[in-house]
Design an enzyme around this catalytic site. Structure first.
Site, PDB file in Angstrom:
ATOM      1  CG  HIS A  39      -1.881  -1.142   1.361  1.00  0.00           C
ATOM      2  ND1 HIS A  39      -1.945  -2.231   2.285  1.00  0.00           N
ATOM      3  CD2 HIS A  39      -2.948  -1.213   0.769  1.00  0.00           C
ATOM      4  CE1 HIS A  39      -3.012  -2.811   1.850  1.00  0.00           C
ATOM      5  NE2 HIS A  39      -3.691  -2.372   1.045  1.00  0.00           N
ATOM      6  CD  GLU A 150       1.657  -3.902 -12.659  1.00  0.00           C
ATOM      7  OE1 GLU A 150       2.341  -4.789 -12.442  1.00  0.00           O
ATOM      8  OE2 GLU A 150       1.852  -2.965 -13.339  1.00  0.00           O
ATOM      9  CG  ASP A 152      -5.968  -6.785  -5.459  1.00  0.00           C
ATOM     10  OD1 ASP A 152      -6.400  -7.695  -4.951  1.00  0.00           O
ATOM     11  OD2 ASP A 152      -4.981  -5.985  -4.996  1.00  0.00           O
ATOM     12  CB  SER A 188      -4.820  -7.060   4.024  1.00  0.00           C
ATOM     13  OG  SER A 188      -4.310  -5.778   3.609  1.00  0.00           O
TER      14      SER A 188
HETATM   15  P1  AMP Z   1      -6.546  -3.659  -0.672  1.00  0.00           P
HETATM   16  O1  AMP Z   1      -6.315  -2.878   0.778  1.00  0.00           O
HETATM   17  O2  AMP Z   1      -6.195  -4.983  -0.552  1.00  0.00           O
HETATM   18  O3  AMP Z   1      -7.958  -3.443  -1.241  1.00  0.00           O
HETATM   19  O4  AMP Z   1      -5.630  -2.994  -1.697  1.00  0.00           O
HETATM   20  C1  AMP Z   1      -5.502  -1.545  -1.784  1.00  0.00           C
HETATM   21  C2  AMP Z   1      -4.799  -1.271  -2.803  1.00  0.00           C
HETATM   22  O5  AMP Z   1      -3.278  -1.646  -2.688  1.00  0.00           O
HETATM   23  C3  AMP Z   1      -5.256  -1.861  -4.143  1.00  0.00           C
HETATM   24  O6  AMP Z   1      -4.963  -1.145  -5.383  1.00  0.00           O
HETATM   25  C4  AMP Z   1      -4.172  -3.339  -4.491  1.00  0.00           C
HETATM   26  O7  AMP Z   1      -4.103  -3.738  -5.566  1.00  0.00           O
HETATM   27  C5  AMP Z   1      -2.925  -2.659  -3.534  1.00  0.00           C
HETATM   28  N1  AMP Z   1      -2.009  -3.680  -3.161  1.00  0.00           N
HETATM   29  C6  AMP Z   1      -2.442  -4.607  -2.606  1.00  0.00           C
HETATM   30  N2  AMP Z   1      -1.239  -5.643  -2.342  1.00  0.00           N
HETATM   31  C7  AMP Z   1      -0.382  -5.037  -2.878  1.00  0.00           C
HETATM   32  C8  AMP Z   1       1.040  -5.556  -3.174  1.00  0.00           C
HETATM   33  N3  AMP Z   1       1.638  -6.291  -2.655  1.00  0.00           N
HETATM   34  N4  AMP Z   1       1.930  -4.530  -3.778  1.00  0.00           N
HETATM   35  C9  AMP Z   1       1.282  -3.326  -4.369  1.00  0.00           C
HETATM   36  N5  AMP Z   1       0.075  -2.984  -4.164  1.00  0.00           N
HETATM   37  C10 AMP Z   1      -0.845  -3.959  -3.459  1.00  0.00           C
END
Ligand code: AMP
Length: 282
Positions: A39, A150, A152, A188
């Site tokens: 993030h 990327e 997701d 997460s």
């Molecule tokens: P989330 O909190 O899981 O909804 O993710 C929020 C944002 O963080 C989304 O755009 C995800 O694609 C991105 N994200 C989640 N994990 C990673 C990671 N390991 N590396 C880069 N971006 C991530």
């Protein structure tokens, strides 16, 4: 700018009015919290494109199915806010469910056919829930740039599509997947993994990389995908899918033709993991 924490649309808009009076460019990073370095890497990208970064933390009930992990999704608000502060975020938008979906709310954005494939096949309605909340957040924040990971990849492709289809004047920027030292994509949901599972989980990325190598060597797509899935099963995973797709349209790819994207979702114990890699011409 010191971190401003806002919990509803009117506080958000008051804060954004002040920012726009100063003619500052706004970058936006939506998250569901339980923040990790992945993030933060997106926040750092947003900083390159803007003067003030707005980050949201909202665990969106509309993107969880009835038997999914909404109730146990990790929440660590105080730690998250400290990370946002350290990362130099200007505004943390932490709406309540009632702020996002007030009494009577009834509209859903359909992610269309891109939402029915890959993860959408196993999580019906998930991408409609994602598209609905992301469009609402984008309209509330109206950033110049919004940054998505990327990690997701299907979500990123759908958001690019929806923003283009609805003529939203917002630049969508993507950031690469940050990984643990063993290759496991940061997530997460990795918090659910038992210590022994964390090691096995690294095989997900290793399997994608080996499959990519074999595809570049000219092996048939169906063989490589089948054998890679079998390998994951052997290691203790229950794969939902392992597929090769066109990098932008996400259409199925029968014969390997770079650039392509190799995407996987697999269960390890009670945790569903996703990962993907780009296969590009050298
Ligand atoms: P989330 O909190 O899981 O909804 O993710 C929020 C944002 O963080 C989304 O755009 C995800 O694609 C991105 N994200 C989640 N994990 C990673 C990671 N390991 N590396 C880069 N971006 C991530």
């Amino acid at each position: 700018m010191q971190l401003a924490i806002v919990n509803n649309i009117s506080e958000l808009q008051d804060t954004l009015v002040e920012i726009s009076k100063q003619r500052k460019r706004v970058g936006f990073v939506p998250t569901m919290g339980a923040l990790h370095d992945g993030h933060i890497s997106l926040i750092n990208i947003a900083k390159q494109y803007s003067d003030v970064v707005v980050a949201s933390i909202f665990v969106n009930p509309k993107q969880f199915g009835p038997n999914e992990d909404l109730a146990k999704y990790p929440r660590s608000l105080e730690r998250d806010l400290e990370k946002l502060r350290q990362a130099g975020v200007g505004v943390a938008y932490v709406p309540t469910v009632e702020d996002m979906y007030p009494e009577g709310f009834s509209t859903t954005i359909s992610a269309g056919k891109m939402g029915d494939i890959l993860c959408g096949k196993f999580r019906p309605g998930h991408f409609d829930g994602v598209a609905t909340v992301v469009i609402k957040l984008l309209l509330r924040v109206l950033p110049h740039v919004a940054v998505f990971g990327e990690k997701d990849y299907q979500q990123l492709a759908i958001i690019r599509r929806v923003v283009r289809d609805l003529d939203m004047p917002i630049e969508i920027v993507s950031g690469p997947t940050l990984r643990e030292a063993n290759g496991l994509a940061m997530s997460s949901r990795n918090l659910y993994l038992l210590p022994a599972e964390r090691e096995i989980a690294s095989q997900l990325c290793a399997t994608l990389q080996l499959a990519a190598k074999r595809l570049f060597q000219g092996e048939s797509v169906s063989n490589v995908l089948e054998e890679s899935k079998n390998y994951l099963v052997l290691k203790g995973f229950k794969p939902d899918y392992l597929e090769l797709r066109h990098a932008d349209s996400l259409e199925a790819m029968v014969n390997f033709n770079a650039p392509a994207r190799l995407l996987v979702a697999a269960w390890l114990g009670g945790t569903r993991l996703i990962d993907n890699i780009l296969l590009e011409p050298s």
